[in-house]
Design a protein around this motif. Structure first.
Motif, PDB file in Angstrom:
ATOM      1  N   SER A   1       2.359   1.055  11.499  1.00 24.89           N
ATOM      2  CA  SER A   1       0.920   0.816  11.330  1.00 24.89           C
ATOM      3  C   SER A   1       0.676  -0.651  10.987  1.00 24.89           C
ATOM      4  O   SER A   1       1.603  -1.393  10.641  1.00 24.89           O
ATOM      5  N   GLU A   2      -0.583  -1.029  11.040  1.00 22.78           N
ATOM      6  CA  GLU A   2      -0.968  -2.378  10.627  1.00 22.78           C
ATOM      7  C   GLU A   2      -0.571  -2.602   9.165  1.00 22.78           C
ATOM      8  O   GLU A   2      -0.098  -3.677   8.801  1.00 22.78           O
ATOM      9  N   GLN A   3      -0.769  -1.576   8.336  1.00 24.91           N
ATOM     10  CA  GLN A   3      -0.442  -1.700   6.918  1.00 24.91           C
ATOM     11  C   GLN A   3       1.064  -1.855   6.708  1.00 24.91           C
ATOM     12  O   GLN A   3       1.503  -2.645   5.882  1.00 24.91           O
ATOM     13  N   ASP A   4       1.864  -1.094   7.491  1.00 25.19           N
ATOM     14  CA  ASP A   4       3.319  -1.247   7.401  1.00 25.19           C
ATOM     15  C   ASP A   4       3.719  -2.681   7.732  1.00 25.19           C
ATOM     16  O   ASP A   4       4.531  -3.288   7.029  1.00 25.19           O
TER      17      ASP A   4
ATOM     18  N   THR B   1       0.847  -1.179   0.000  1.00 25.70           N
ATOM     19  CA  THR B   1       0.000   0.000   0.000  1.00 25.70           C
ATOM     20  C   THR B   1       0.883   1.229   0.000  1.00 25.70           C
ATOM     21  O   THR B   1       1.772   1.362   0.836  1.00 25.70           O
TER      22      THR B   1
ATOM     23  N   ASP C   1       2.750  -4.945   4.907  1.00 30.84           N
ATOM     24  CA  ASP C   1       3.644  -4.757   3.765  1.00 30.84           C
ATOM     25  C   ASP C   1       5.000  -5.410   4.015  1.00 30.84           C
ATOM     26  O   ASP C   1       5.565  -6.055   3.131  1.00 30.84           O
TER      27      ASP C   1
END
Length: 180
Positions: A62-65, A36, A68
């Protein structure tokens, strides 16, 4: 004379390893990997307490980090060339890796996060490849002996930049014990 910081030692290790490992096949972060890219979020996900600590704490990860990073690590573990590179790196630099494993998990994750952010940023930077060459040259990120080559072939600069960041991320993942 002041002693080198942990970050300086880590960077020295990464550069030394990069120079000592020769992998002849093409490896690295493939375009299209499910990552993302940064978006404007006005800081909404900077700190989260109500979800069991799964979100960023103190604006760090973050959760996204994390997702990823996990995606890159998972792909790396499937890639035979990357795993061969890791094996050579471990053999050639066992003592340095052992020393660097004394770093805290937060220090290693901080380096991985910074590298991940840079991987995301190059997607934007290289949308205009000629401009990317100019900007990187202006910032002193390209050595003078390579500038003509990259001006002639901006795709090569993108490839080398992507490969270098991928190698840095993987090296940090090895140091952090995320890849064995």
């Amino acid at each position: 004379m002041k002693s080198p910081t942990i970050i300086q030692l880590l960077l020295l290790f990464i550069v030394a390893t990069f120079l000592s490992v020769s992998v002849h096949a093409q490896f690295g972060l493939k375009k299209g990997l499910p990552i993302t890219y940064p978006q404007q979020n006005n800081g909404e996900d900077m700190v989260g307490d109500g979800d069991g600590g799964a979100r960023k704490q103190d604006g760090f990860l973050s959760e996204q980090d994390a997702a990823d990073m996990a995606a890159i690590i998972e792909e790396a573990q499937k890639d035979l060339e990357t795993m061969a590179m890791i094996t050579k790196m471990k053999e050639a630099n066992a003592e340095e890796i052992s020393d660097l494993r004394k770093l805290s998990t937060m220090e290693v994750l901080g380096g991985m996060k910074e590298t991940l952010d840079n991987l995301k940023l190059i997607e934007y930077l290289f949308k205009d490849k000629e401009r990317a060459v100019r900007e990187m040259e202006k910032e002193g990120m390209i050595s003078k002996e390579h500038i003509k080559k990259y001006r002639k072939d901006p795709d090569l600069l993108e490839q080398d930049t992507r490969r270098g960041l991928y190698f840095q991320f993987i090296s940090l993942a090895v140091v952090g014990g995320f890849i064995e």
